[in-house]
Design a protein around this motif. Sequence first.
Motif, PDB file in Angstrom:
ATOM      1  N   GLU A 141       0.800  -1.220   0.000  1.00  0.00           N
ATOM      2  CA  GLU A 141       0.000   0.000   0.000  1.00  0.00           C
ATOM      3  C   GLU A 141       0.835   1.273   0.000  1.00  0.00           C
ATOM      4  OE1 GLU A 141      -3.496  -2.099   2.652  1.00  0.00           O
ATOM      5  OE2 GLU A 141      -2.280  -0.528   3.493  1.00  0.00           O
ATOM      6  N   VAL A 142       2.077   1.173   0.421  1.00  0.00           N
ATOM      7  CA  VAL A 142       2.909   2.399   0.546  1.00  0.00           C
ATOM      8  C   VAL A 142       3.311   2.864  -0.843  1.00  0.00           C
ATOM      9  CG1 VAL A 142       5.104   3.288   1.370  1.00  0.00           C
ATOM     10  CG2 VAL A 142       3.739   1.860   2.828  1.00  0.00           C
ATOM     11  N   GLU A 143       3.095   4.124  -1.162  1.00  0.00           N
ATOM     12  CA  GLU A 143       3.460   4.701  -2.453  1.00  0.00           C
ATOM     13  C   GLU A 143       4.602   5.692  -2.327  1.00  0.00           C
ATOM     14  OE1 GLU A 143      -1.019   4.574  -4.381  1.00  0.00           O
ATOM     15  OE2 GLU A 143      -0.015   6.457  -4.068  1.00  0.00           O
TER      16      GLU A 143
ATOM     17  N   LEU B 139      -6.855   4.566   4.800  1.00  0.00           N
ATOM     18  CA  LEU B 139      -7.744   5.589   4.233  1.00  0.00           C
ATOM     19  C   LEU B 139      -7.791   5.481   2.716  1.00  0.00           C
ATOM     20  CD1 LEU B 139      -6.666   8.601   6.438  1.00  0.00           C
ATOM     21  CD2 LEU B 139      -8.939   7.622   6.378  1.00  0.00           C
ATOM     22  N   ARG B 140      -6.642   5.199   2.128  1.00  0.00           N
ATOM     23  CA  ARG B 140      -6.622   5.065   0.680  1.00  0.00           C
ATOM     24  C   ARG B 140      -7.461   3.879   0.242  1.00  0.00           C
ATOM     25  NH1 ARG B 140      -0.659   6.568  -0.940  1.00  0.00           N
ATOM     26  NH2 ARG B 140      -0.902   8.787  -1.104  1.00  0.00           N
ATOM     27  N   SER B 141      -7.261   2.731   0.945  1.00  0.00           N
ATOM     28  CA  SER B 141      -8.052   1.548   0.588  1.00  0.00           C
ATOM     29  C   SER B 141      -9.539   1.818   0.773  1.00  0.00           C
ATOM     30  CB  SER B 141      -7.608   0.359   1.444  1.00  0.00           C
ATOM     31  OG  SER B 141      -7.802   0.651   2.817  1.00  0.00           O
ATOM     32  N   ASP B 142      -9.880   2.487   1.920  1.00  0.00           N
ATOM     33  CA  ASP B 142     -11.290   2.854   2.115  1.00  0.00           C
ATOM     34  C   ASP B 142     -11.772   3.752   0.986  1.00  0.00           C
ATOM     35  OD1 ASP B 142     -10.853   3.141   5.695  1.00  0.00           O
ATOM     36  OD2 ASP B 142     -11.388   1.430   4.471  1.00  0.00           O
ATOM     37  N   TYR B 143     -10.897   4.662   0.632  1.00  0.00           N
ATOM     38  CA  TYR B 143     -11.254   5.592  -0.452  1.00  0.00           C
ATOM     39  C   TYR B 143     -11.507   4.841  -1.757  1.00  0.00           C
ATOM     40  CZ  TYR B 143     -10.629   9.485  -3.718  1.00  0.00           C
ATOM     41  OH  TYR B 143     -10.794  10.410  -4.706  1.00  0.00           O
ATOM     42  N   HIS B 144     -10.556   3.923  -2.091  1.00  0.00           N
ATOM     43  CA  HIS B 144     -10.750   3.156  -3.316  1.00  0.00           C
ATOM     44  C   HIS B 144     -11.990   2.270  -3.226  1.00  0.00           C
ATOM     45  CE1 HIS B 144      -7.127   4.538  -5.147  1.00  0.00           C
ATOM     46  NE2 HIS B 144      -6.355   4.065  -4.179  1.00  0.00           N
ATOM     47  N   ARG B 145     -12.169   1.648  -2.041  1.00  0.00           N
ATOM     48  CA  ARG B 145     -13.337   0.791  -1.868  1.00  0.00           C
ATOM     49  C   ARG B 145     -14.617   1.592  -2.040  1.00  0.00           C
ATOM     50  NH1 ARG B 145     -15.700  -0.201   2.614  1.00  0.00           N
ATOM     51  NH2 ARG B 145     -13.961   0.459   3.913  1.00  0.00           N
ATOM     52  N   LEU B 146     -14.646   2.761  -1.380  1.00  0.00           N
ATOM     53  CA  LEU B 146     -15.842   3.607  -1.517  1.00  0.00           C
ATOM     54  C   LEU B 146     -16.043   4.057  -2.957  1.00  0.00           C
ATOM     55  CD1 LEU B 146     -15.419   5.716   1.715  1.00  0.00           C
ATOM     56  CD2 LEU B 146     -17.369   4.296   1.204  1.00  0.00           C
ATOM     57  N   MET B 147     -14.922   4.345  -3.627  1.00  0.00           N
ATOM     58  CA  MET B 147     -15.036   4.739  -5.031  1.00  0.00           C
ATOM     59  C   MET B 147     -15.618   3.596  -5.868  1.00  0.00           C
ATOM     60  SD  MET B 147     -14.177   7.851  -5.704  1.00  0.00           S
ATOM     61  CE  MET B 147     -13.627   7.947  -7.395  1.00  0.00           C
TER      62      MET B 147
ATOM     63  N   ASN C 110     -16.589  12.793   2.182  1.00  0.00           N
ATOM     64  CA  ASN C 110     -17.354  13.163   0.983  1.00  0.00           C
ATOM     65  C   ASN C 110     -17.908  11.926   0.283  1.00  0.00           C
ATOM     66  OD1 ASN C 110     -16.797  15.887   1.345  1.00  0.00           O
ATOM     67  ND2 ASN C 110     -14.859  15.745   0.246  1.00  0.00           N
ATOM     68  N   LEU C 111     -17.070  10.893   0.197  1.00  0.00           N
ATOM     69  CA  LEU C 111     -17.521   9.678  -0.470  1.00  0.00           C
ATOM     70  C   LEU C 111     -18.630   8.989   0.321  1.00  0.00           C
ATOM     71  CD1 LEU C 111     -14.120   8.275  -1.631  1.00  0.00           C
ATOM     72  CD2 LEU C 111     -15.999   8.882  -3.091  1.00  0.00           C
ATOM     73  N   LYS C 112     -18.517   9.053   1.652  1.00  0.00           N
ATOM     74  CA  LYS C 112     -19.593   8.461   2.463  1.00  0.00           C
ATOM     75  C   LYS C 112     -20.909   9.177   2.201  1.00  0.00           C
ATOM     76  CE  LYS C 112     -16.762   6.586   6.202  1.00  0.00           C
ATOM     77  NZ  LYS C 112     -16.226   6.826   7.537  1.00  0.00           N
ATOM     78  N   GLU C 113     -20.848  10.497   2.130  1.00  0.00           N
ATOM     79  CA  GLU C 113     -22.075  11.239   1.828  1.00  0.00           C
ATOM     80  C   GLU C 113     -22.630  10.841   0.460  1.00  0.00           C
ATOM     81  OE1 GLU C 113     -20.712  15.248   4.292  1.00  0.00           O
ATOM     82  OE2 GLU C 113     -20.867  15.280   2.111  1.00  0.00           O
ATOM     83  N   ARG C 114     -21.742  10.726  -0.509  1.00  0.00           N
ATOM     84  CA  ARG C 114     -22.199  10.301  -1.838  1.00  0.00           C
ATOM     85  C   ARG C 114     -22.791   8.905  -1.779  1.00  0.00           C
ATOM     86  NH1 ARG C 114     -17.809  11.005  -6.361  1.00  0.00           N
ATOM     87  NH2 ARG C 114     -19.495  10.243  -7.636  1.00  0.00           N
ATOM     88  N   ALA C 115     -22.155   8.026  -0.993  1.00  0.00           N
ATOM     89  CA  ALA C 115     -22.667   6.658  -0.876  1.00  0.00           C
ATOM     90  C   ALA C 115     -24.067   6.658  -0.259  1.00  0.00           C
ATOM     91  CB  ALA C 115     -21.724   5.830  -0.016  1.00  0.00           C
ATOM     92  N   LEU C 116     -24.303   7.514   0.756  1.00  0.00           N
ATOM     93  CA  LEU C 116     -25.645   7.597   1.353  1.00  0.00           C
ATOM     94  C   LEU C 116     -26.662   8.034   0.310  1.00  0.00           C
ATOM     95  CD1 LEU C 116     -24.661   9.255   4.730  1.00  0.00           C
ATOM     96  CD2 LEU C 116     -25.666   7.012   4.473  1.00  0.00           C
TER      97      LEU C 116
END
Length: 1958
Positions: free
Chosen positions: A399-401, A1102-1110, A1433-1439
């Motif tokens: 995961e480290v970039e 957070l990145r993985s959550d971000y990608h998952r949410l995306m 923001n992504l959570k709000e979009r997901a809701l």
Amino acid sequence: MSSWLGGIGSGLGQSLGQVSGSLSSFTGQISNFTKDMLLEGVEEVGGKFVCSLLLDMSLLQHERLRKLHAELEEKLEAAEIQIKRQSAEYRTLLQQKDVEISHLKARQSGLQEEVQKLQQSAQSASAGPAMLPVTTTSSSTTSSSASSFLSRHPGSHHGFHGEEMDLSDVIWSQQEINRLSTEVMRLESEVAHWRRMSQASTATGAGNGNHSEILKLQRTIKELRDEMSREVDEHQHELAALQDAQRQKLADVTRRHRQELAEYEERIEELEEQIQIVSQSHNSDTSKLHELHQTIQSLQEAAEQHEKQLAELSANLEEAQKIQASLQLEKDDAQQENTGLLQNYTRLQASVAELQTRVQEQEGKALQKAQLDHEIQMLRNSLEAAEKEIERLKNLEEEVEHADILELNTIIGALRQEKEDLEQEKLNLQERLKVAEEQLVSRNEAESDLESLDDLKAELGRREKILRATEEERDTLMSELEELDQQNQEATQHMISVKEQLSGQLKEAETELKRMTAELNTSSDQKMALEQELETQKEKMSQSAFTLNELHMGKQQLERTVKELKDKLGHSQEQIRDARREVTELKKTLQEKEELLSAAKAKLYEGGERASEAQGANEALAEKERELSDLRRELDEMRCSHEKVMSEDYELKVENRRFKADNEQTLGKVEELTKQLKESQGVLNRVVREKDTRIEALKLEKYQLEGELTQAENKLKEQVKQYQQTIEELTRARSMDASALQTEHERAIKLNQEKDMEIAQLKRDVEQVAADHRDTNEMLSITVAGQQQLTDLLQEKDVFMDTLKQNAADLQTELDNKVSVFTKEVETLKQSLDEKDKQLGGMKEENSHLKEEIDRLRDQQSRPQPLAEPRTLDIITELETEITQLKSSRNALEEEVQTLRRTTEEQQASLLLSQQSLQAQQSEIEQARAHHQQTTLNYDRLIQARDEEITRLQQNVEQLSESQSRANSPSVQGEVILQEEKTQTLNQENGNEKHDLSKVDIERLVRGIKEKETEITQLNEKNLSLTRQLDQLVVSRDEVGKLSQMIMQKDLEIQALHARVSMGGGHSQDVMFLQQQLQAYAVEREQVIAVLNEKTRENSQLRSDYHRLMDIMAGKEAALLKLQQENQRLSNMSDPSGSQEMFKETIQNLSRIIREKDIEIDALTQKCQTLVTVLQSSGGEPGAGSGGVSSNQFEELLQERDTLKQQVKKMEEWKQQVITTVKNMQHESAQLHEELIKLQSQVSADSDCSSKLSVDYARLVQNYEQKERRLGSLSLELAQVQQTITQLSSTKDVLLGKLDSVTQTPEVTATQCSGSSLSTDAPSHQPDSAVKDEKMQQEVVQLKAQLTEKENTIRTLQENNHRLSNSASASESEQRSQAEEARQVRERLEALQRSVREKDLLIKSKGDQLVQVSEALRNRENDNEVLKQAVTNLKERALILEMDVKKLKEENELVAARSREKESEFRALQETNMQVSLLLREKEFELSAMSEKAATVEKLLKDKEQGRSGELNQLLNEVKSMQDKAVAFQQERDQVMMALKQKQMETAALQSELQHVRDKEHRLNLELERLRNHLLEIEDSYTREALAAEDRETELRRKVALLDERLATSSSAVESASQQASMQVESLQEQLIGVVKQRDDALVQLRTSQEQVNQYAVSLSNLQMVLEQFQQEEKAMYSAELEKHKKEKEEWKRKALKLEDQASALQINLDEANAALDSASRLTDQLDLKEEQIEELKKQVDVRQEMLEEAQRKLMNLLNSTEGKIDKVLMRNLFLGYFHTPKTKRADVLKLMGSVLGLNREDVEKMLEDRGHGVTGWVSNWLGGRGAQSVPNTPQRPTSGQGLNSSFSEMFVKFLEMESTPSLPAPKLPVHDIKPLSAPPAGRTSSGTSISQKRAGDSNPFLAPRSAAVPLLAGSGSGGPGGHLLMKPISDTLPTFTPVPVSAEASGGAVLKDLLKQ
């Protein structure tokens, strides 16, 4: 037949039409009901709520449809399974029907034979000539008919095993049975007829027979013959069909047998592999072989059972042999791989031997490193902590970039992984070696196994012959084959799972092998590098860099291998991802096709309503089904490819097992080496890391040194240029003056410059040496640390290599001796280096002390003493002697180096003799020695360079001290120089006659001022330096005692250190201290890294959550889009008439419709009243006629009442809609009110902001006004300064005028007049000149006083300088003695400070690392915060998307309701299917009745023909038995058919099959007609075929037995199918119950709604009267409410518009305020700049004031010295000007001459009045009319050359005008130009028009042009380049600003706005 079929078709059509009509009506009612409900809901609820409800409904429908879709798919699969089973059962039924047909045909043939016999008997009884000729038909007709039938029949029978044609075949067989039964009935009737005829013929006799009857009989015979031939052909066709079916079954059996054979071969291969594996252990070989023989025997028994099938499958055995050959090839490949592995093993052994030798060489170093065990333990602890960190970082590596931040961590992890992979590779190689050894043993056993296999093959060949004999047992094997199929499927599934596991293991093993091979190479390279490092550490210190490079190369190779492995892994992962993507794409396509299917089904539902659309929908469905079949085919292909891959995986797994066994064997051999390698690898990794960091540091230092070198080269170039310039200047000075003083002066300047060059070179050399020293110190410390770590490594290795010490014991003693010799050499070199470093440090301190003296002496470089020559010569001689001494010392050092080289060569020779076992490493040792020689030479050169630098610095110190002693009398020399320069300048000026007097005076004044300034600065600096030296002397006396004590202590410490160095353990304590610091830093670094890891983990999470949410968002968006499309489609389907437009129109047209309805209600009430009156009148009338009228009227009234009720209902609905709209309006008004409140709050906030901004604006305006005031005050001050300058210039002119005058008082007045006239650009006509004279005299007195004061101060400063120089010369002797002591102290101190500096450098580097890590932490935290925001923001979009998904689910539920309607249609079709099955049953019962009739006919035949029909009796008995069996079969079939027909789900197939049956009927009718034609021809062949029929009977009996067995099997299958069908029926019943419940609920709801409707009707009837009364009130109320709402709406709209306008106005104000703020900020910046400029100007004014004061003093001196002198140049110019002017203007010139000479104006005028005897006359007489045309030396402008017409005064005035026009424009403000109010235009002059009105003092100097403020002398060139700054115009030096005028009326804001506009 045709009538019966037509009846079936018409009945089916009627039933289907009724069903479809009922279904269409039912669906239409449902759709109408749903439409009404939806319309009511839409009318009740507003547009927004309707949309939301529709969305929810569509979402629910979507979910329901998805569930239904899944259920339907499951049902489809179950139906397919059922269809397959049913097809199998139908096949059995077909076979039974074929048997029945054959029996019936046999009966028919028997009956026909009886008929023929009867005919023959009848013919014989009747007349002879009536005989028919029997035509013998050729067999060609039969064969042709058979061939034609066979050519046609496979088309019908090819589907015997297909699923499409099973039902059609069953129906065809049923029809055949029915036809045959009718024919049997007809034949029986004919037989009865012929019997009667025969009886009649026997009774009446032969004579009674008619010829007509004979003819009839002949015709019937012909027909019977035709029929017989036809039936024979049909019988043959049936036989052919049965044979085809049998062949197909045989093909199936052979295919299954082949599959079983392939499985057996696979099992044999597995057993062979097991034999190979088992062959490793010799004990278990015999038992395994025994088991193999047992398995072979069991296989042989199975082969004996399957010998019938193997007869046909000999080809399969050949294929198996080919497979075995391929297996042998694979074995050969495996053997080749084993040979390769053996070669690898030999290589490994060789490498292990090499390693052992190297380890033996390294063993001898264990004795030296026993002291460092404790340090090793500490380092191990740190290593363990680092390994923990590495393990923790491994989890985060994916995961480290930010690779730049975590480079060290990744390197650590990579090295650790490489170490582990090396260990695993070695273990695997050991295992491989073991396996290879065992495989050599197992090959011999495998050969014997192959021989046994050949024997087994021979036995199998024998068994094949036995198999051919045992074909009859094949039928019994069918059941076993089916069981084997099931087992085979299970086994294949198991094998697939095992293959998957093994493929994963194989891939892992391959990756491990690749890693191991790569890492073995890298490990060997690393070992080589380690050995080189160890040997170089034994030999010399400097070889650490070499080993570091090699290690770096090894590391790069490792990194490359790791990268390659990662690339391979990435490729494999990409392939896996591609495969997964393809699978997912196929799934997606399947889902899309299924969705398209559902859409097509929905279209089918619409097609139920519209017949025209149904055909298109069916075609679409067919296309979709084709696509589905294509997709299934693709899926099957994918599965096949997957199975192939699995088989390859299995083979790879087998090879993997072998490799694993090999690895396990090799592991045992390499375990010891791996242990040693583990420990060495960890230490190596650490060393590599540290050396990498050091290499990077060295690279950075190298780059810095290169930059410094380039800078030094640039400096040298610049110095060379400077020296060339100085040489050129010196050559010029020589050419100018050849006197002895100048030569000495030049020589002194040259010496000074050379000294400067030497000083600069020494400085640079000192700096370079210091930098080199630091670098070398850092390098040494790094190498020492690296060597200590290497010694730690060696110790650890020596501890583990005690077992290998015995071989290297002899070599160790020699090596120890040589190592001691080398260490001594290194220690001597170190000591020499330390001494040189101490000397360098001392020289550095001396250099730092000398820098101050150099700075002081720099000021005196321009004028050294001529006395310096003898001293410099002495110094040069001393330097030469020192150089010779240094050369001798260098030679001695070179001789020592040569001796050292000789000793090293001898030692090398001895080492070569002693290390014969280490021949491979000799080249490396020689390279190291060469490198050491180079380093020694470099060190010698460095030492020599430093010695030279020390001598140079000593010389510089002595020179500086001497120059300091000489610099006691600088003031006198300065005065002498001043005088010399003055004389030179005077001589030059006298020589130059072209220059004006004014220029010369100005230049002299400027030079004098400059010299005075330089003298003052020099004296001040000398004062300061002397006072510092005195203070230092006072302090140094106190510090000398302290320093002496410190020196004593340091001497003791140095002695102790020397003792330690001589002992050899000098660095241990420092090392301990440094290691403690390193440990502390490591702990800090670990903490920081831990924090970093946590942050990176958080970041990655957070990145993985971000990608998952995306991904979730993308999926939900895709689902939303699909659902929206489906909803649109459904909405279009559900409401094609445009209900949405109706919804919009209802809201718009509500008021209009309400009015219309009100009018209609009024009309209806009137009608009701009239009807009531009519009823009352009709009730009163008597009679029958009246009763009829009343009944008609009553019916009409009832109808009208119903219409009124409907209208009232509609009204209520409209009323509800109006109420809802009103409610919606209220909600909207509430929302608008809330929005208004929000806008008001925003407006209040904006007003607050605007108020704040206005306050800030006012403040800024005030600041601006204050700044403007300051500017005004500064401008006033500047004006005053300029006035003072003008006054000073006027005083200067006065003083110059005084020089020309003889008497003082008249001269003063004259100069005042001339000065004033020149300053104001015109002669001043003023009466108060005496007052001005007094003022000027006072100013002159003041200036004189100031000059005297300044001279007194200069004298006092000079005296102080003398005193201080004396004290300095006295204290220098003391300083020298103290300096020598201080040097010794400093040298000792520097030796101690060096170590401190090194440690400080380490600390700084660690601190920098900490700072970098903290910065990285901050960056990570920022990234985390950004990612957290993105996640929120992504959570709000997901809701939001979840809400949309809920709505779409409701839409799906609506779709599901439609699917339920389709299910109801499906049930109706099932009912029709059941009706068709009942019709089939009826036909079967008819067949049974026909068979019974046939039995009765047979009985009659038996009764009549008992004598001659024995064979017929047998046949009839057999037929009876067959009929009984057929009846039993029919009963069983009836049961099975009932069970099957209840479970049939589809009807479309039946329709196609019906069409197929009709086609077959048509074909059969054609064939019947053809066979009737052939019947007569086949009569002859009947007898032969009867015999053949007997043979066939036997075959048929055998087939009947077979069919009985098959029936038993099929009955069991049917029972299982019935059980499954019953289970499905139960599930369907449960679903039916649920659907029934739903229907009941809907009915209950319907009833309740109907009751409510009834109640509403009752209430309506009650409320009609009330409505009539309240209608007008309601109208008024509604209208009032509507008007109120409209007014409120308009008011709110107005308010909203107002608020919007206010908001826009506020926004505009805000923008303006922001712009004003920006401009104010710019103005503030400009004001700050102006303030800075004002401060600079003030400073300049102060400087000018001081310069003015000095100039005034000098002017007073000059006045004193130059009184009574006349300027020749001025007099010459005036004299020449007189003659150049025209005669009319010569009076002006004379006036000007008088004013210059100091004459009064009145005297001059008196002289001019006397023209004949005046001045002009004597001038003309004196000159004698001579017209000299010499040009004056005044600088002429282009305007002055107009000719001789203009006078001199006019020319002078024009010159002044030209000078007064400003050449440069006034500087502008940077943002916008500020126009002055009262500034004159560019072309106008301020002095040309008002010469006589204005004075110099009255004009504003700030607004005046350049020349008005700074006056110029007439004819002087003061504006030239040689003039002083004061004499130049102000605009050239000082920037003039025009002030911004601010009127009292305008405010600050207006000013700002104007500025912004500009």
